[in-house]
Enzyme design. Structure first.
Site, PDB file in Angstrom:
ATOM      1  N   CYS A 109     -12.670 -11.311   9.147  1.00  0.00           N
ATOM      2  CA  CYS A 109     -13.701 -12.351   9.072  1.00  0.00           C
ATOM      3  C   CYS A 109     -13.994 -12.756   7.622  1.00  0.00           C
ATOM      4  CB  CYS A 109     -14.941 -11.900   9.838  1.00  0.00           C
ATOM      5  SG  CYS A 109     -16.006 -13.276  10.286  1.00  0.00           S
ATOM      6  N   ARG A 143     -21.511 -22.660  15.170  1.00  0.00           N
ATOM      7  CA  ARG A 143     -21.122 -21.318  14.726  1.00  0.00           C
ATOM      8  C   ARG A 143     -20.356 -20.624  15.854  1.00  0.00           C
ATOM      9  NH1 ARG A 143     -22.602 -18.286  10.381  1.00  0.00           N
ATOM     10  NH2 ARG A 143     -22.206 -16.067  10.702  1.00  0.00           N
ATOM     11  N   HIS A 208     -13.946  -8.768  15.277  1.00  0.00           N
ATOM     12  CA  HIS A 208     -14.747  -7.574  14.994  1.00  0.00           C
ATOM     13  C   HIS A 208     -14.638  -6.653  16.205  1.00  0.00           C
ATOM     14  CE1 HIS A 208     -16.804  -9.214  11.457  1.00  0.00           C
ATOM     15  NE2 HIS A 208     -17.029 -10.320  12.138  1.00  0.00           N
TER      16      HIS A 208
HETATM   17  N1  GLN Z   1     -19.957 -15.626   6.167  1.00  0.00           N
HETATM   18  C1  GLN Z   1     -18.751 -15.944   6.859  1.00  0.00           C
HETATM   19  C2  GLN Z   1     -18.923 -17.057   7.863  1.00  0.00           C
HETATM   20  O1  GLN Z   1     -19.998 -17.234   8.391  1.00  0.00           O
HETATM   21  C3  GLN Z   1     -18.146 -14.702   7.520  1.00  0.00           C
HETATM   22  C4  GLN Z   1     -19.010 -14.114   8.615  1.00  0.00           C
HETATM   23  C5  GLN Z   1     -18.548 -12.765   9.062  1.00  0.00           C
HETATM   24  O2  GLN Z   1     -17.863 -12.047   8.335  1.00  0.00           O
HETATM   25  N2  GLN Z   1     -18.955 -12.348  10.256  1.00  0.00           N
HETATM   26  O3  GLN Z   1     -17.977 -17.751   8.134  1.00  0.00           O
END
Ligand code: GLN
Length: 269
Positions: A109, A143, A208
């Site tokens: 990520c 998101r 994840h």
């Molecule tokens: N900050 C990054 C995004 O929002 C990665 C988020 C994360 O590692 N879960 O894309």
């Protein structure tokens, strides 16, 4: 700030002369969401269960990053900490040197975004560590939050992978960089149908879980890149439990509602 401390595998001893395989957990204080640090523990434990010595070297902000470990693990993070991690990695240079020297890298990520060329945060464009030809912008309809299932590139010899995602970034791979696989459920890179990347001995994903706890085969692939053919496990029962959990999560993620979920996601509702 106190002077940088030097973790054990940062000694000047060449990696080949060190008995234990070094698994470097990179900045878990910045890149440590969702227990992604567990990926380093899993890599080390799967070596030990095969009679191979392994050590997790945890490197926090302010510590000197060793260039001599065999594996490096970067997890997820929020925008500002990940921008700080990228700046530190660029300044330090050890991760680039290690990767050029053949170390394996797992990036999850924010880790994917950080090892790339640049990424966009709420504060603007940030230069990544530049290990992989990829760029990340804010281009998703909403998101990306929820289950993520990925069919890996067949050449990797991996089964369908399970995990979850939570990110705003959309990642475009450069021409020479392959995705880890095709998204079956969820968003992944958010540009085309791919998730993550594979470039040499570097592997990235938006999964994840931690990804290696849910998908032990990915752990073994990374390990095989650095130690070659893996001896059999002394604790195979633990694998059956993990595969059972994955089957359960995949059944929930890829079942009947997956198409309806995708339509809702694209509408941003
Ligand atoms: N900050 C990054 C995004 O929002 C990665 C988020 C994360 O590692 N879960 O894309």
């Amino acid at each position: 700030m106190s002077p940088p401390t030097t973790p054990p595998c940062a000694s000047s001893t060449p990696a080949s002369a060190v008995a234990d395989v070094g698994v470097c957990l990179v900045y878990p204080d910045l890149l440590g969401t969702y227990g992604d640090g567990g990926n380093a523990r899993i890599l080390a434990q799967r070596l030990r269960w095969r009679g191979i010595g392994a050590e997790v070297v945890t490197v926090r902000l302010g510590d000197r990053l060793p260039a001599t470990c065999e594996l490096y693990v970067l997890g997820g993070g929020e925008d500002r900490p990940q921008a700080l991690a990228a700046a530190e990695l660029r300044r330090d240079g050890a991760l680039s040197r290690a990767a050029e020297g053949g170390a394996a890298v797992l990036a999850v990520c924010a880790g994917v975004q950080v090892v790339g060329r640049r990424f966009l945060t709420a504060d603007g464009i940030v230069d990544g560590a530049g290990l992989v030809d990829l760029d990340t912008v804010r281009g998703l309809p909403a998101r990306a939050v929820g289950e993520l299932a990925v069919d890996p590139d067949p050449g990797l010899g991996l089964p369908r992978l399970s995990g979850y995602e939570n990110h705003a970034g959309a990642t475009t791979l450069g021409p020479g960089v392959q995705p880890l696989g095709t998204v079956v459920r969820g968003v992944g890179n958010g540009t085309g149908h791919g998730d993550g990347f594979v470039a040499g001995r570097m592997l990235g994903t938006y999964l994840h879980g931690p990804v290696l706890a849910r998908n032990l085969e990915v752990a073994d692939l990374l390990l095989s890149w650095v130690v070659g053919t893996l001896p059999p496990l002394e604790q195979p029962a633990a694998d059956a439990e993990a595969r059972g959990l994955r089957a359960e999560r995949l059944a929930a993620a890829v079942g009947g509602g997956a198409r309806a979920w995708w339509r809702r996601y694209q509408r941003g509702t």
